[in-house]
Structure formats: structure tokens, C-alpha cells
Design a protein around this motif. Structure first.
Motif, mmCIF file in Angstrom:
data_model
loop_
_atom_site.group_PDB
_atom_site.id
_atom_site.type_symbol
_atom_site.label_atom_id
_atom_site.label_comp_id
_atom_site.label_asym_id
_atom_site.label_seq_id
_atom_site.Cartn_x
_atom_site.Cartn_y
_atom_site.Cartn_z
ATOM 1 N N GLY A 172 45.979 81.528 29.196
ATOM 2 C CA GLY A 172 46.250 82.485 30.251
ATOM 3 C C GLY A 172 45.017 82.892 31.044
ATOM 4 O O GLY A 172 45.133 83.400 32.153
ATOM 5 N N ARG A 173 43.854 82.655 30.498
ATOM 6 C CA ARG A 173 42.613 83.006 31.211
ATOM 7 C C ARG A 173 42.380 82.137 32.435
ATOM 8 O O ARG A 173 41.598 82.484 33.300
ATOM 9 C CB ARG A 173 41.423 82.916 30.269
ATOM 10 C CG ARG A 173 41.482 83.962 29.192
ATOM 11 C CD ARG A 173 40.273 83.957 28.342
ATOM 12 N NE ARG A 173 40.432 84.991 27.318
ATOM 13 C CZ ARG A 173 39.553 85.242 26.415
ATOM 14 N NH1 ARG A 173 38.438 84.562 26.362
ATOM 15 N NH2 ARG A 173 39.769 86.184 25.526
ATOM 16 N N ASP A 174 43.035 80.993 32.476
ATOM 17 C CA ASP A 174 42.889 80.084 33.611
ATOM 18 C C ASP A 174 43.913 80.347 34.708
ATOM 19 O O ASP A 174 44.061 79.553 35.622
ATOM 20 C CB ASP A 174 43.011 78.630 33.137
ATOM 21 C CG ASP A 174 41.872 78.230 32.225
ATOM 22 O OD1 ASP A 174 40.757 78.717 32.421
ATOM 23 O OD2 ASP A 174 42.124 77.434 31.301
ATOM 24 N N VAL A 175 44.638 81.462 34.591
ATOM 25 C CA VAL A 175 45.656 81.820 35.571
ATOM 26 C C VAL A 175 45.241 83.120 36.253
ATOM 27 O O VAL A 175 45.038 84.133 35.592
ATOM 28 C CB VAL A 175 47.044 81.979 34.903
ATOM 29 C CG1 VAL A 175 48.085 82.417 35.928
ATOM 30 C CG2 VAL A 175 47.474 80.682 34.216
ATOM 31 N N SER A 176 45.083 83.071 37.577
ATOM 32 C CA SER A 176 44.774 84.263 38.375
ATOM 33 C C SER A 176 46.068 84.762 38.997
ATOM 34 O O SER A 176 46.831 83.968 39.569
ATOM 35 C CB SER A 176 43.795 83.933 39.498
ATOM 36 O OG SER A 176 42.596 83.432 38.977
ATOM 37 N N TRP A 177 46.306 86.054 38.895
ATOM 38 C CA TRP A 177 47.540 86.654 39.414
ATOM 39 C C TRP A 177 47.239 87.439 40.685
ATOM 40 O O TRP A 177 46.371 88.300 40.691
ATOM 41 C CB TRP A 177 48.157 87.563 38.355
ATOM 42 C CG TRP A 177 48.542 86.814 37.124
ATOM 43 C CD1 TRP A 177 47.732 86.492 36.081
ATOM 44 C CD2 TRP A 177 49.817 86.261 36.822
ATOM 45 N NE1 TRP A 177 48.434 85.772 35.134
ATOM 46 C CE2 TRP A 177 49.717 85.625 35.569
ATOM 47 C CE3 TRP A 177 51.038 86.253 37.489
ATOM 48 C CZ2 TRP A 177 50.794 84.979 34.966
ATOM 49 C CZ3 TRP A 177 52.114 85.614 36.881
ATOM 50 C CH2 TRP A 177 51.993 84.985 35.635
ATOM 51 N N CYS A 178 47.956 87.132 41.752
ATOM 52 C CA CYS A 178 47.755 87.789 43.042
ATOM 53 C C CYS A 178 49.069 88.408 43.511
ATOM 54 O O CYS A 178 50.062 87.700 43.692
ATOM 55 C CB CYS A 178 47.278 86.785 44.088
ATOM 56 S SG CYS A 178 45.721 85.980 43.686
ATOM 57 N N ASP A 179 49.047 89.700 43.724
ATOM 58 C CA ASP A 179 50.218 90.416 44.229
ATOM 59 C C ASP A 179 50.411 90.034 45.702
ATOM 60 O O ASP A 179 49.503 90.204 46.516
ATOM 61 C CB ASP A 179 49.996 91.914 44.081
ATOM 62 C CG ASP A 179 51.156 92.758 44.558
ATOM 63 O OD1 ASP A 179 52.106 92.213 45.157
ATOM 64 O OD2 ASP A 179 51.108 93.974 44.344
#
Length: 123
Positions: free
Chosen positions: A33-40
Motif C-alpha cells: 500500500g505504500r506504493d499507492v498515492s491517494w488523491c481526492d
């Protein structure tokens, strides 16, 4: 260090269910999960436009950007995310089946539109 390339996920950060799904994904993904960036999507509309994504379309459907810049949308975006989590891989395979994929897409699109309409946020 993870062997998986990074992903950027554009999701509806205003939606409580979407935030819960994100938290669950991060918990199940662990190190991956650290390789996933979440953008609203409500906060990153300019970034979306720069990538050729209509912010209204991003609100209506999950979008995931791969390392090379390719964008996956909807059920394909979910499949890409799920394949990274061992416990979700069988589900990713299942929802990718041609007949089921189209039915799920229809149901997902309808659910999102109803939720946004109920919230007064339907674009």
C-alpha cells in the motif's frame, strides 16, 4: 522496497464509503500500500485536467494512474488495485470476467450516480 510500480488513485474523498474502502485497502495491502498515492478528486481538479481527465468523470468513477501515465478507469481501476493484495486477487480475477465485468460496471455506475444525486453532488 516493493517490486510493484507506484500507482496514483483518484477517488472521491468526500464519500464516507470511499474513505472506508481506502482505509480497508491500505490495511489489507500492508507494505504494498505504500506504493499507492491517494488523491481526492475534489482537491486535485487541475491535476486531473492536466492529465486529460474531466473532474466530473473522475467523480463518477475511480481512476488509477499507472507509473507510465496510463489511466485505468472504473472496474479496470479496481482490478488493478485488487491484484496487488493477495487476499483480493481472486476477487480481481472474478470481477474481470467479461460477462460479470459489464454487469458490475452497470451496477457501479448506477450506485455512484444515485449516491451523488442523494448528496446533491451529481455533476
Amino acid at each position: 522496497m516493493s517490486a510493484l510500480p507506484p500507482l496514483r488513485v483518484y477517488y472521491d474523498g468526500v464519500c464516507p464509503g470511499c474513505r472506508r474502502d481506502r482505509a480497508r485497502y491500505e490495511r489489507w495491502a500492508g507494505e504494498t500500500g505504500r506504493d499507492v498515492s491517494w488523491c481526492d478528486v475534489t482537491e486535485h481538479q487541475q491535476m486531473l485536467r492536466a492529465k486529460g481527465i474531466d473532474p466530473r468523470a473522475a467523480l463518477l468513477s475511480l481512476h488509477v494512474e499507472e507509473e507510465g501515465g496510463a489511466i485505468r478507469e472504473g472496474i479496470d481501476a479496481y482490478i488493478l488495485l485488487m491484484r496487488r493484495v493477495p487476499r483480493l486477487r481472486p476477487l480481481a480475477w472474478l470481477i474481470g470476467l467479461p460477462g460479470l465485468k459489464s454487469v458490475l460496471r452497470f451496477g457501479y455506475d448506477r450506485w455512484v450516480r444515485r449516491r451523488l444525486a442523494r448528496e446533491g453532488r451529481l455533476p
